[in-house]
Design an enzyme around this catalytic site. Structure first.
Site, PDB file in Angstrom:
ATOM      1  N   LEU A 396       0.855  -1.189   0.000  1.00  0.00           N
ATOM      2  CA  LEU A 396       0.000   0.000   0.000  1.00  0.00           C
ATOM      3  C   LEU A 396       0.888   1.235   0.000  1.00  0.00           C
ATOM      4  O   LEU A 396       1.057   1.919   1.009  1.00  0.00           O
ATOM      5  CB  LEU A 396      -0.939   0.006   1.211  1.00  0.00           C
ATOM      6  CG  LEU A 396      -2.261  -0.752   1.016  1.00  0.00           C
ATOM      7  CD1 LEU A 396      -2.013  -2.255   0.985  1.00  0.00           C
ATOM      8  CD2 LEU A 396      -3.246  -0.413   2.116  1.00  0.00           C
ATOM      9  N   GLU A 398       1.078   4.000  -2.679  1.00  0.00           N
ATOM     10  CA  GLU A 398       0.685   4.602  -3.966  1.00  0.00           C
ATOM     11  C   GLU A 398       1.754   5.518  -4.538  1.00  0.00           C
ATOM     12  O   GLU A 398       2.045   5.500  -5.733  1.00  0.00           O
ATOM     13  CB  GLU A 398      -0.633   5.372  -3.808  1.00  0.00           C
ATOM     14  CG  GLU A 398      -1.864   4.504  -3.668  1.00  0.00           C
ATOM     15  CD  GLU A 398      -2.161   4.072  -2.254  1.00  0.00           C
ATOM     16  OE1 GLU A 398      -3.184   3.404  -2.035  1.00  0.00           O
ATOM     17  OE2 GLU A 398      -1.357   4.410  -1.345  1.00  0.00           O
ATOM     18  N   GLN A 420      -6.655   1.262  -6.450  1.00  0.00           N
ATOM     19  CA  GLN A 420      -7.778   0.394  -6.085  1.00  0.00           C
ATOM     20  C   GLN A 420      -9.094   1.159  -6.172  1.00  0.00           C
ATOM     21  O   GLN A 420     -10.112   0.623  -6.611  1.00  0.00           O
ATOM     22  CB  GLN A 420      -7.568  -0.159  -4.684  1.00  0.00           C
ATOM     23  CG  GLN A 420      -8.317  -1.439  -4.433  1.00  0.00           C
ATOM     24  CD  GLN A 420      -7.782  -2.158  -3.209  1.00  0.00           C
ATOM     25  OE1 GLN A 420      -7.993  -1.710  -2.084  1.00  0.00           O
ATOM     26  NE2 GLN A 420      -7.068  -3.259  -3.427  1.00  0.00           N
ATOM     27  N   PHE A 421      -9.064   2.418  -5.765  1.00  0.00           N
ATOM     28  CA  PHE A 421     -10.157   3.363  -5.969  1.00  0.00           C
ATOM     29  C   PHE A 421      -9.528   4.706  -6.323  1.00  0.00           C
ATOM     30  O   PHE A 421      -8.440   5.029  -5.837  1.00  0.00           O
ATOM     31  CB  PHE A 421     -11.031   3.515  -4.709  1.00  0.00           C
ATOM     32  CG  PHE A 421     -11.830   2.283  -4.380  1.00  0.00           C
ATOM     33  CD1 PHE A 421     -13.126   2.136  -4.865  1.00  0.00           C
ATOM     34  CD2 PHE A 421     -11.294   1.279  -3.593  1.00  0.00           C
ATOM     35  CE1 PHE A 421     -13.868   1.001  -4.575  1.00  0.00           C
ATOM     36  CE2 PHE A 421     -12.025   0.137  -3.295  1.00  0.00           C
ATOM     37  CZ  PHE A 421     -13.317  -0.001  -3.792  1.00  0.00           C
ATOM     38  N   ALA A 422     -10.216   5.478  -7.158  1.00  0.00           N
ATOM     39  CA  ALA A 422      -9.677   6.765  -7.576  1.00  0.00           C
ATOM     40  C   ALA A 422      -9.368   7.651  -6.379  1.00  0.00           C
ATOM     41  O   ALA A 422      -8.438   8.464  -6.423  1.00  0.00           O
ATOM     42  CB  ALA A 422     -10.656   7.467  -8.513  1.00  0.00           C
ATOM     43  N   ASP A 423     -10.132   7.513  -5.303  1.00  0.00           N
ATOM     44  CA  ASP A 423      -9.927   8.318  -4.108  1.00  0.00           C
ATOM     45  C   ASP A 423      -8.503   8.182  -3.568  1.00  0.00           C
ATOM     46  O   ASP A 423      -7.941   9.132  -3.008  1.00  0.00           O
ATOM     47  CB  ASP A 423     -10.904   7.886  -3.009  1.00  0.00           C
ATOM     48  CG  ASP A 423     -12.331   7.755  -3.516  1.00  0.00           C
ATOM     49  OD1 ASP A 423     -13.183   8.536  -3.090  1.00  0.00           O
ATOM     50  OD2 ASP A 423     -12.581   6.870  -4.362  1.00  0.00           O
ATOM     51  N   PHE A 424      -7.910   6.994  -3.713  1.00  0.00           N
ATOM     52  CA  PHE A 424      -6.619   6.722  -3.097  1.00  0.00           C
ATOM     53  C   PHE A 424      -5.462   7.378  -3.851  1.00  0.00           C
ATOM     54  O   PHE A 424      -4.330   7.377  -3.362  1.00  0.00           O
ATOM     55  CB  PHE A 424      -6.381   5.216  -3.003  1.00  0.00           C
ATOM     56  CG  PHE A 424      -7.412   4.476  -2.192  1.00  0.00           C
ATOM     57  CD1 PHE A 424      -8.281   5.148  -1.346  1.00  0.00           C
ATOM     58  CD2 PHE A 424      -7.521   3.093  -2.293  1.00  0.00           C
ATOM     59  CE1 PHE A 424      -9.235   4.474  -0.608  1.00  0.00           C
ATOM     60  CE2 PHE A 424      -8.475   2.404  -1.554  1.00  0.00           C
ATOM     61  CZ  PHE A 424      -9.340   3.090  -0.706  1.00  0.00           C
ATOM     62  N   HIS A 465     -14.652   6.349  -1.203  1.00  0.00           N
ATOM     63  CA  HIS A 465     -14.646   5.380  -2.285  1.00  0.00           C
ATOM     64  C   HIS A 465     -15.564   5.821  -3.420  1.00  0.00           C
ATOM     65  O   HIS A 465     -15.967   5.002  -4.238  1.00  0.00           O
ATOM     66  CB  HIS A 465     -15.109   4.000  -1.786  1.00  0.00           C
ATOM     67  CG  HIS A 465     -14.177   3.363  -0.808  1.00  0.00           C
ATOM     68  ND1 HIS A 465     -14.087   3.758   0.502  1.00  0.00           N
ATOM     69  CD2 HIS A 465     -13.282   2.346  -0.953  1.00  0.00           C
ATOM     70  CE1 HIS A 465     -13.182   3.015   1.125  1.00  0.00           C
ATOM     71  NE2 HIS A 465     -12.684   2.150   0.262  1.00  0.00           N
TER      72      HIS A 465
END
Length: 659
Positions: A396, A398, A420-424, A465
């Protein structure tokens, strides 16, 4: 200071001396030029030259080094032409960045150097990427990256070491511990005593050396590099040193106790090594005078050449063009007429699979994308098809993985990084905005990276998310941004994005994955990035949209058969299709801009402004934006539905028609 020459010959020691003397003499000249106003800023490495010089000479010439502010010795030891180096410092076009960046904020693939950005930490992951490329090609090479003690407080430091350890990357992390991060002493930076304490926590070897002893630096790095080439893994080397000038000249040194200067001046890396060589009769005063004169003449001649070069003349077209690596997309049509009904998610998987077959240099990276196939199962079965070296589960981290993508690009690789999600993606924001996007403009190094991001609301997933964050990247020159709405476009645009050598942010609405299907070509094909698609034709009103907005507009079209709609799917948000927008405005004269992103700061405001500036005479009413509320995305379904613009669309359309 104890210089242990071991088996090194007189000539080897003399080479070390010449190499350490040159940056010192250049620095002394730069300080004069700074006072004369001929150099705008200077970060002095006086007192730390042994680390740069010793480490650089210990590596092979084709092994990459990633230096910082105080590593002039890296550049001089790699024989970077001094006239170009001085032109760089003076903002001349003959410098490595054409006057666009300063000091050591540049790279040179010719010299296997990748320079820093001011954020310091992100370059550590770039080193990981270069090392990964070497590992994949089974080259026995190492990469060396510098960090200061202050910069090592950043999260990028942790991420880069963690990934390098997990993946067994042959990286030498050289920590220059000079006691201060600008004016902040180490006692206020961290609580551990030595950086060597960090190595075991990551599962890597860690050494501490005297950073002012050029022979010790050279010998330690040489041995470490030999070991890492045979047995790839990272290593941390802490070089204890001291800078004798301020962080940069304007900051001064008043914050440093005088007794520290008195202690460290006795350990001056140039003076002590010179004395040692004179005492050992390796160096004579006559030879010393000759060496100094030769270096002085080289410096003065280079300064004369750089000084005679005029400042660059601004050329708007050149500035705009250099934001991106030149690339003329040739749209690829499918080889046959064979088509299969595919869901949106299957179309994306199709594109990835066919691009992996087409580009053996392409590597996929992301959390849980290997055996698990990703949380949305886009890469299910890919490990069996392409192997774990090319389909890589990541920690994890990014920011590190995005930086690795840039490092891979330096070595001619392509990367797909899945958030994994655009938020991240916010955890890797600096890598995208400051490294990937600016690299080609700054020094001509493209970033061949596609960042895939499952995006959007409607699934009651809450604030972390569900975000639509495309506007963050549309605002950033150097990036390309695409956002398909159909399986056909999803496959063609992803193939195009992976083909493009520039960084592409690729958005996939999660609700479309298994809710939308379409007959799409079985073969590989691409769609032009920057080209909109008119999905419905009408005369009364234009809805300009993308992503989920296309489906909301088509649903409204069915609910309002009495209205004749033009529905323009932008598909690409950077660049976006101005000609298509103008055409639909001219056709209907009434415009609704619809997007799921929040209203304020969304791309709709940019398009509306462009229409007002360029198509005002074509309008029969005001341009209207329909977007989500200016709040975070709420979790509870009734709140989320109120947040989304879908239920406000009909009202806005009716108002536009009645204007």
């Amino acid at each position: 200071m104890n210089f242990n020459r071991k088996e090194y010959t007189d000539d080897e020691l003399l080479d070390l001396y010449k190499a350490i003397l040159k940056p010192r003499m250049i620095e002394e000249r730069m300080l004069v030029l700074l006072r004369q106003g001929k150099v705008s800023k200077w970060f002095s490495g006086i007192g730390q030259e042994a680390i740069s010089v010793g480490a650089t000479l210990a590596l092979e010439p084709d092994e990459y080094i990633l230096p910082l502010h105080r590593n002039l010795g890296v550049f001089t030891s790699r024989h970077v032409p001094l006239d170009r180096l001085f032109a760089q410092f003076q903002g001349k076009k003959t410098g490595f960045t054409k006057g666009r960046d300063r000091s050591f904020h540049f790279g040179s693939n010719e010299h296997h150097i990748v320079g820093m950005i001011s954020h310091l930490g992100p370059q550590l992951a770039v080193a990981d990427g270069i090392a990964l490329a070497d590992l994949l090609e089974q080259k026995e090479k190492v990469t060396l990256v510098f960090s200061g003690d202050g910069g090592a407080s950043e999260g990028d430091f942790h991420e880069a070491l963690n990934v390098a350890a997990v993946w067994g990357l042959p990286v030498i992390f050289m920590i220059e511990n000079n006691g201060y991060g600008l004016s902040t002493p180490n006692s206020e930076q961290f609580k551990f005593r030595h950086f060597t304490d960090k190595g075991p926590a990551y599962g890597i070897d860690a050494l501490q050396i005297d950073g002012n002893n050029v022979v010790e630096v050279f010998d330690t790095v040489r041995q470490a590099a030999d070991s890492l080439r045979k047995s790839p893994r990272p290593i941390l080397i802490e070089a204890v040193t001291f800078r004798m000038r301020g962080h940069e000249e304007a900051s001064g040194t008043k914050y440093v106790p005088q007794e520290l200067f008195e202690k460290w001046v006795k350990k001056d890396p140039v003076v002590t090594f010179e004395k040692y060589l004179l005492d050992e009769l390796v160096l004579t005063q006559k030879t010393l005078d000759s060496i100094r004169e030769e270096i002085k003449q080289e410096i003065e001649q280079a300064l004369e050449t750089a000084g005679a070069t005029p400042l660059p003349e601004a050329d708007q077209q050149e500035e705009l063009a250099d934001m991106y690596k030149p690339f003329e997309q040739q749209v690829v049509a499918p080889a046959t007429d064979a088509r299969t009904e595919k869901r949106f998610v299957d179309a994306i998987s199709d594109a990835l699979r066919q691009s992996m077959e087409r580009y053996p240099e392409l590597v996929l990276m992301g959390q849980d994308i290997a055996e698990y196939g990703g949380v949305f199962k886009v890469t299910e079965g890919f490990v069996q098809a392409f192997g774990k070296e090319r389909v890589r589960n990541t920690p994890l981290c990014e920011s590190a993985i995005l930086g690795i993508g840039l490092g891979m690009s330096v070595r001619g690789k392509k990367s797909m990084v899945e958030m994994q999600f655009a938020d991240f993606v916010s955890s890797g924001f600096s890598q995208i905005i400051n490294n990937l996007a600016k690299s080609h403009y700054r020094w001509g190094q493209h970033a061949d990276v596609v960042v895939r991001m499952p995006t959007g609301a409607g699934a009651a997933a809450g604030p972390f998310h569900s975000q639509s964050n495309e506007a963050w990247f549309v605002h950033t020159p150097g990036l390309k941004v695409v956002y398909p709405s159909s399986p056909y476009d999803a496959k063609g645009l992803l193939n195009a994005a992976l083909e493009d050598p520039n960084p592409v942010m690729y958005f996939e609405h999660k609700l479309l994955y298994r809710a939308v299907s379409q007959q799409i070509p079985d073969d590989y094909y691409t769609i032009e990035i920057g080209k909109a698609n008119l999905v419905a034709e009408g005369d009364d009103l234009s809805i300009i949209t993308y992503g989920m907005g296309v489906h909301w507009a088509k649903q409204l079209q069915q609910e309002m058969p009495e209205v004749s709609f033009d529905i323009l799917d932008l598909r690409s948000l950077l660049p976006w299709d101005k000609e298509a927008v103008r055409a639909t405005v001219a056709k209907t004269g009434r415009v609704i801009i619809l997007h799921e992103d929040t209203l304020t700061g969304g791309i709709g405001g940019e398009i509306a402004a462009w229409i007002a500036e360029n198509c005002f005479e074509l309008l029969d009413g005001p341009v209207t934006r329909v977007a989500s509320l200016d709040t975070a995305v709420p979790f509870s379904p009734p709140l989320e539905q109120e947040f989304l613009p879908k239920q406000r669309l009909r009202q806005k359309v009716e108002a536009a028609l009645n204007f």
